[in-house]
Design a protein around this motif. Sequence first.
Motif, PDB file in Angstrom:
ATOM      1  N   THR A   1       0.349   9.254 -14.927  1.00  0.00           N
ATOM      2  CA  THR A   1      -1.018   9.006 -14.491  1.00  0.00           C
ATOM      3  C   THR A   1      -1.515   7.716 -15.124  1.00  0.00           C
ATOM      4  O   THR A   1      -1.145   7.372 -16.244  1.00  0.00           O
ATOM      5  CB  THR A   1      -1.958  10.158 -14.897  1.00  0.00           C
TER       6      THR A   1
ATOM      7  N   GLY B   1       2.749   1.597  -3.518  1.00  0.00           N
ATOM      8  CA  GLY B   1       1.863   2.069  -4.580  1.00  0.00           C
ATOM      9  C   GLY B   1       1.477   3.517  -4.397  1.00  0.00           C
ATOM     10  O   GLY B   1       1.442   4.303  -5.351  1.00  0.00           O
ATOM     11  N   SER B   2       1.197   3.890  -3.159  1.00  0.00           N
ATOM     12  CA  SER B   2       0.833   5.280  -2.871  1.00  0.00           C
ATOM     13  C   SER B   2       2.005   6.214  -3.119  1.00  0.00           C
ATOM     14  O   SER B   2       1.841   7.297  -3.692  1.00  0.00           O
ATOM     15  CB  SER B   2       0.352   5.409  -1.424  1.00  0.00           C
ATOM     16  N   ALA B   3       3.192   5.804  -2.692  1.00  0.00           N
ATOM     17  CA  ALA B   3       4.381   6.638  -2.897  1.00  0.00           C
ATOM     18  C   ALA B   3       4.651   6.831  -4.383  1.00  0.00           C
ATOM     19  O   ALA B   3       4.991   7.936  -4.823  1.00  0.00           O
ATOM     20  CB  ALA B   3       5.592   6.004  -2.209  1.00  0.00           C
ATOM     21  N   TYR B   4       4.494   5.782  -5.159  1.00  0.00           N
ATOM     22  CA  TYR B   4       4.692   5.898  -6.602  1.00  0.00           C
ATOM     23  C   TYR B   4       3.721   6.916  -7.193  1.00  0.00           C
ATOM     24  O   TYR B   4       4.103   7.756  -8.000  1.00  0.00           O
ATOM     25  CB  TYR B   4       4.517   4.534  -7.282  1.00  0.00           C
ATOM     26  N   GLY B   5       2.471   6.838  -6.765  1.00  0.00           N
ATOM     27  CA  GLY B   5       1.474   7.779  -7.266  1.00  0.00           C
ATOM     28  C   GLY B   5       1.777   9.215  -6.893  1.00  0.00           C
ATOM     29  O   GLY B   5       1.537  10.135  -7.674  1.00  0.00           O
ATOM     30  N   VAL B   6       2.330   9.427  -5.716  1.00  0.00           N
ATOM     31  CA  VAL B   6       2.628  10.781  -5.245  1.00  0.00           C
ATOM     32  C   VAL B   6       3.920  11.311  -5.872  1.00  0.00           C
ATOM     33  O   VAL B   6       4.016  12.493  -6.227  1.00  0.00           O
ATOM     34  CB  VAL B   6       2.728  10.799  -3.700  1.00  0.00           C
TER      35      VAL B   6
ATOM     36  N   LEU C   1       0.825  -1.213   0.000  1.00  0.00           N
ATOM     37  CA  LEU C   1       0.000   0.000   0.000  1.00  0.00           C
ATOM     38  C   LEU C   1       0.860   1.263   0.000  1.00  0.00           C
ATOM     39  O   LEU C   1       0.594   2.206  -0.750  1.00  0.00           O
ATOM     40  CB  LEU C   1      -0.943  -0.007   1.203  1.00  0.00           C
ATOM     41  N   ILE C   2       1.898   1.273   0.824  1.00  0.00           N
ATOM     42  CA  ILE C   2       2.773   2.442   0.888  1.00  0.00           C
ATOM     43  C   ILE C   2       3.537   2.612  -0.422  1.00  0.00           C
ATOM     44  O   ILE C   2       3.665   3.719  -0.939  1.00  0.00           O
ATOM     45  CB  ILE C   2       3.746   2.328   2.078  1.00  0.00           C
TER      46      ILE C   2
END
Length: 132
Positions: free
Chosen positions: A68, A58-63, A55-56
Amino acid sequence: MESILTPLSGGLIIGLAVATYLLLTGKVVGISGILAQTLFSKARFLPMLFIVGLLIGGSAYGVLTTQTVPFPEARHPLLLIASGLLVGYGTRLGSGCTSGHGVCGISRLSPRSIVATLTFMAAGIITVAIVY
Protein backbone atom coordinates in the motif's frame (compact mmCIF):
# COMPACT_ATOMS: atom_id res chain seq x y z
CA MET A 1 14.66 -9.24 -1.34
CA GLU A 2 11.21 -8.05 -2.46
CA SER A 3 12.22 -4.48 -1.64
CA ILE A 4 14.96 -4.72 -4.28
CA LEU A 5 12.97 -6.58 -6.93
CA THR A 6 10.02 -4.19 -7.08
CA PRO A 7 11.94 -1.06 -8.12
CA LEU A 8 14.31 -3.10 -10.27
CA SER A 9 11.46 -4.66 -12.22
CA GLY A 10 9.73 -1.28 -12.47
CA GLY A 11 12.88 0.29 -13.87
CA LEU A 12 13.32 -2.52 -16.38
CA ILE A 13 9.71 -2.18 -17.54
CA ILE A 14 10.09 1.60 -17.90
CA GLY A 15 13.31 1.10 -19.89
CA LEU A 16 11.65 -1.46 -22.15
CA ALA A 17 8.65 0.82 -22.72
CA VAL A 18 10.89 3.80 -23.52
CA ALA A 19 13.05 1.80 -25.94
CA THR A 20 10.00 0.28 -27.65
CA TYR A 21 8.33 3.67 -28.04
CA LEU A 22 11.53 5.15 -29.50
CA LEU A 23 11.85 2.28 -31.98
CA LEU A 24 8.19 2.51 -33.05
CA THR A 25 7.85 6.29 -33.28
CA GLY A 26 11.36 7.73 -33.42
CA LYS A 27 10.39 9.98 -30.51
CA VAL A 28 11.57 9.96 -26.92
CA VAL A 29 9.13 9.39 -24.09
CA GLY A 30 8.18 12.29 -21.93
CA ILE A 31 4.74 12.34 -20.44
CA SER A 32 4.16 16.01 -21.27
CA GLY A 33 5.21 15.43 -24.88
CA ILE A 34 3.07 12.32 -25.19
CA LEU A 35 0.11 14.17 -23.73
CA ALA A 36 0.66 17.00 -26.22
CA GLN A 37 0.85 14.47 -29.07
CA THR A 38 -2.40 12.91 -27.89
CA LEU A 39 -4.16 16.27 -27.80
CA PHE A 40 -2.65 18.12 -30.75
CA SER A 41 -1.24 15.61 -33.24
CA LYS A 42 -2.92 13.68 -36.05
CA ALA A 43 -0.88 10.57 -35.15
CA ARG A 44 -2.62 9.91 -31.84
CA PHE A 45 -2.83 6.13 -31.64
CA LEU A 46 0.56 5.24 -30.13
CA PRO A 47 0.67 8.19 -27.69
CA MET A 48 -2.86 7.36 -26.53
CA LEU A 49 -1.95 3.67 -26.24
CA PHE A 50 1.05 4.63 -24.11
CA ILE A 51 -1.10 6.70 -21.73
CA VAL A 52 -3.68 3.91 -21.48
CA GLY A 53 -0.83 1.50 -20.70
CA LEU A 54 0.34 3.76 -17.88
CA LEU A 55 -3.14 3.80 -16.37
CA ILE A 56 -3.65 0.06 -16.75
CA GLY A 57 -0.16 -0.74 -15.44
CA GLY A 58 -0.54 1.39 -12.35
CA SER A 59 -4.01 0.06 -11.67
CA ALA A 60 -2.92 -3.54 -12.17
CA TYR A 61 -0.04 -3.06 -9.75
CA GLY A 62 -2.42 -1.69 -7.16
CA VAL A 63 -4.82 -4.61 -7.58
CA LEU A 64 -2.25 -7.41 -7.82
CA THR A 65 0.08 -6.48 -4.96
CA THR A 66 -0.40 -6.25 -1.25
CA GLN A 67 1.79 -3.17 -0.95
CA THR A 68 0.00 0.00 0.00
CA VAL A 69 1.11 3.52 -0.71
CA PRO A 70 -0.06 6.08 1.83
CA PHE A 71 -2.10 8.85 0.26
CA PRO A 72 -1.03 12.34 1.32
CA GLU A 73 -3.33 14.38 3.48
CA ALA A 74 -6.13 16.25 1.73
CA ARG A 75 -5.17 19.46 -0.01
CA HIS A 76 -7.34 22.40 -0.98
CA PRO A 77 -8.51 22.10 -4.63
CA LEU A 78 -7.15 25.56 -5.50
CA LEU A 79 -3.72 24.51 -4.25
CA LEU A 80 -3.88 21.41 -6.46
CA ILE A 81 -4.91 23.50 -9.49
CA ALA A 82 -2.15 26.07 -8.86
CA SER A 83 0.39 23.27 -8.41
CA GLY A 84 -0.66 21.63 -11.67
CA LEU A 85 -0.40 24.91 -13.56
CA LEU A 86 3.06 25.58 -12.13
CA VAL A 87 4.22 22.09 -13.09
CA GLY A 88 2.83 22.56 -16.61
CA TYR A 89 4.56 25.93 -16.93
CA GLY A 90 7.83 24.46 -15.65
CA THR A 91 7.53 21.59 -18.10
CA ARG A 92 7.27 23.97 -21.04
CA LEU A 93 9.96 26.28 -19.63
CA GLY A 94 12.34 23.34 -19.13
CA SER A 95 11.61 21.83 -22.57
CA GLY A 96 10.23 18.65 -21.05
CA CYS A 97 9.13 16.95 -17.89
CA THR A 98 11.12 15.10 -15.28
CA SER A 99 10.40 11.72 -16.84
CA GLY A 100 11.49 12.87 -20.28
CA HIS A 101 14.73 14.45 -19.09
CA GLY A 102 15.51 11.88 -16.40
CA VAL A 103 14.73 8.67 -18.25
CA CYS A 104 15.22 9.52 -21.91
CA GLY A 105 17.53 12.51 -21.89
CA ILE A 106 20.12 11.11 -19.51
CA SER A 107 20.15 7.77 -21.36
CA ARG A 108 21.01 9.72 -24.54
CA LEU A 109 23.67 11.70 -22.62
CA SER A 110 21.89 14.96 -23.42
CA PRO A 111 23.69 17.80 -21.60
CA ARG A 112 20.42 19.76 -21.34
CA SER A 113 18.68 16.78 -19.73
CA ILE A 114 21.54 16.13 -17.32
CA VAL A 115 21.47 19.76 -16.16
CA ALA A 116 17.66 19.73 -15.96
CA THR A 117 17.61 16.52 -13.91
CA LEU A 118 20.28 17.80 -11.54
CA THR A 119 18.22 20.99 -11.15
CA PHE A 120 15.03 18.99 -10.40
CA MET A 121 16.84 16.90 -7.83
CA ALA A 122 18.52 19.88 -6.17
CA ALA A 123 15.23 21.79 -5.98
CA GLY A 124 13.52 18.75 -4.44
CA ILE A 125 16.27 18.22 -1.88
CA ILE A 126 16.30 21.91 -0.91
CA THR A 127 12.50 21.98 -0.64
CA VAL A 128 12.43 18.93 1.63
CA ALA A 129 15.22 20.38 3.76
CA ILE A 130 13.33 23.66 4.18
CA VAL A 131 9.89 22.13 4.78
CA TYR A 132 11.05 19.40 7.16
